[in-house]
Design an enzyme around this catalytic site. Sequence first.
Site, short mmCIF file in Angstrom:
data_model
loop_
_atom_site.label_atom_id
_atom_site.label_comp_id
_atom_site.label_asym_id
_atom_site.label_seq_id
_atom_site.Cartn_x
_atom_site.Cartn_y
_atom_site.Cartn_z
N ASP A 21 43.51 2.72 101.37
CA ASP A 21 42.56 3.26 102.03
C ASP A 21 41.34 3.13 101.60
OD1 ASP A 21 41.37 4.54 104.17
OD2 ASP A 21 42.31 6.75 103.79
N ASN A 23 38.29 4.61 103.11
CA ASN A 23 37.53 5.50 104.07
C ASN A 23 38.08 6.93 104.13
OD1 ASN A 23 39.12 4.92 106.05
ND2 ASN A 23 37.65 4.31 107.37
N ASP A 25 40.71 7.80 105.90
CA ASP A 25 41.61 8.13 107.24
C ASP A 25 42.97 7.97 106.89
OD1 ASP A 25 41.76 5.34 107.19
OD2 ASP A 25 41.31 4.90 108.93
N ASP A 29 43.10 -0.51 104.44
CA ASP A 29 42.15 -1.11 105.21
C ASP A 29 41.76 -2.39 104.48
OD1 ASP A 29 40.24 -0.32 103.59
OD2 ASP A 29 40.54 1.61 104.93
N ASP A 98 49.23 -13.35 108.91
CA ASP A 98 50.71 -13.46 109.76
C ASP A 98 50.36 -13.83 111.09
OD1 ASP A 98 53.38 -12.29 110.19
OD2 ASP A 98 52.94 -10.88 108.57
N ASP A 197 55.92 -15.36 112.16
CA ASP A 197 56.62 -14.32 112.32
C ASP A 197 57.61 -14.58 113.53
OD1 ASP A 197 57.01 -11.36 112.46
OD2 ASP A 197 56.67 -11.69 114.39
N GLU A 254 59.20 -17.01 109.18
CA GLU A 254 60.47 -16.38 109.28
C GLU A 254 61.44 -16.91 110.14
OE1 GLU A 254 61.44 -11.48 110.00
OE2 GLU A 254 60.07 -12.38 111.35
N HIS A 327 58.28 -6.10 103.98
CA HIS A 327 58.10 -4.89 104.70
C HIS A 327 59.37 -4.56 105.81
CE1 HIS A 327 56.99 -8.43 107.14
NE2 HIS A 327 57.09 -7.50 108.30
N ASP A 328 60.24 -5.50 105.90
CA ASP A 328 61.30 -5.11 106.59
C ASP A 328 62.62 -4.75 105.80
OD1 ASP A 328 59.94 -5.78 109.13
OD2 ASP A 328 60.41 -7.94 108.79
C1 GLC Z 1 59.32 -9.71 112.27
C2 GLC Z 1 58.53 -8.95 111.37
C3 GLC Z 1 58.92 -7.42 111.82
C4 GLC Z 1 58.54 -7.38 113.15
C5 GLC Z 1 59.18 -8.38 113.72
C6 GLC Z 1 58.77 -8.55 115.42
O1 GLC Z 1 60.74 -9.51 112.08
O2 GLC Z 1 58.75 -9.28 110.14
O3 GLC Z 1 57.96 -6.52 110.94
O4 GLC Z 1 58.87 -6.21 113.82
O5 GLC Z 1 59.02 -9.71 113.23
O6 GLC Z 1 57.28 -8.95 115.28
CA CA Z 2 41.12 3.48 106.04
#
Ligand code: GLC
Ligand code: CA
Length: 551
Positions: A21, A23, A25, A29, A98, A197, A254, A327-328
């Site tokens: 971050d 700023n 908040d 970012d 992405d 994605d 993906e 991230h999943d």
């Molecule tokens: C992909 C992303 C996931 C998202 C899903 C719907 O699996 O990696 O984070 O929730 O698609 O876009």
């Molecule tokens: Ca921020």
Amino acid sequence: MENKWWQSEIVYQIYPRSFQDSNGDGIGDVRGIISRLDYLAELGITMIWISPIFKSPMADNGYDISDYFDLAPEFGTMADFEELLAETKKRGIKILLDLVVNHSSDEHPWFQEALKNPQSKYRDYYIFKEANERPNNWRSIFGGSVWEKLPDEEVYYYHTFHKKQPDLNWENPELREEIYSMINQWLELGIAGFRVDAITFIKKDLSFKSIEPDGVDGLAKCTKTSRNQPGIEVFLKELQERCFKPYDSVTVAEAPGVGYDELDDFIGPDGFFSMIFDFKAADLDVASGTEWFKPVAWTPEDLFNRLKTSQLAIQESGWGAPFIENHDQNRAPSKYLKDNQTNPVALKALALLYFYLYGTPFIYQGQEIGMVNFERESLDDFDDISSIDQYHRGMAEGLTAEEALAVINYRSRDNSRTPMQWEDSPSVGFTTGQPWLAVTEQSSVRNVAAQMADPDSLWRFYQNLIAVKKETPVLTHGQIAFPERTEEDVFLYRRYDEDQAYLVIVNLSGQAQTVVYPRPGELVVTNQGVTITTNDIKLAPFGAALIKEEC
Ligand code: GLC
Ligand code: CA
């Protein structure tokens, strides 16, 4: 396979909301990313994949886009993005954005227009059906029916994921044109390519017939009818020809649901994508990536077999994208090392295990310092929509509230979305304000500052793995083979070409192991747990090494 520029990249995934971050908040970012580029350059990575930064109501933290041409204000402005491009370029770092085009946000102007005016062309940009009840029994990935009813009409729209993520209708050529032109505008700006994605969901079984239910809710997983369906190749080929090919861009898709026998089409020399993620190893602990409440017991042997099968199939067709986190997923040490999740030797073993596999390696933010899962006490402490769904679904399928909480504590996508731990302080150097998601822990060990100062840290180990890979082309372009194994818990693979061979050997257990190995060589990288004698290799618990073999 002929060498391609993107094969020698080393990719680092940034989850922008949680990286840095700038700023106060409490939300990461683009300016925060810019401020950490020197850090990334020092680690040695060559490309970043940034999870979505576009305008979004953030129902799914940016995977629900309401404007493909602008940034979410909390992440920054187009000017910030252009500065990021310029600053990355200076450091020899490329950018992957992405690409989320299976669905948009329900707040996208196309969807809003489709709602307001059923006669408009935008109605056919999505999948609407007139019906008195939901058109079939397919279950969405985030729970409940894939169909959402409009408030004032006997009309339903389709969503593979959350109801705030209506699916785009790829059958409509005009919609496809809009998508291609959007993609090409970003490529024109000078990004290297995209992480693509959920792309195998763009084609549905157009009969939209109900199927055999597979849960107490009477629904059935929509993956059976709307993932990698026949006919998808027409869309994917067009996407490749119209967008990715002319720009010689890199794409990593993906693409769940793609069988190994279909890899030629997806990642072959003229495949739809440069590479795709294979989730077989990452999801070995659950019945499926979408059903965490059905845990599956596994052994190191299972992990090894999944990696081996995957790697050999990928090598046969094209190129891979090895990863252990994103991230999943939950944090890899918590998944693969369990009680040893903070054991420094074990963490290095895990890194070596995957880093020199065949393909372009991906590192997820925080992985390089061994961040682990969190422990939350109540459902209210979770942000991730999937965790909330899995909690309720788990209980509907017979778990107690306590068991359901344990399931999501273990598997929640929030595990990898907590703030990046830069330093040992209450808000871990991520923000001067209140972080949007509670930090995992304040640790004197698992933070960037401490690990950069320690020559023996996991961070330094990753830095070295990267440096060695850059100096040793056979670790990128060489073939992969899996020598016969004699010990169940010891992983082996060899990268080789006509002139040289390197062996990766990893003891994924807490017991010492001895492997009879008649072709000894020289240790190039090790976590200090490996001794080579004339005809065997001795491995301490979690001992691991990269060995240059005598040829
Ligand atoms: C992909 C992303 C996931 C998202 C899903 C719907 O699996 O990696 O984070 O929730 O698609 O876009
Ligand atoms: Ca921020």
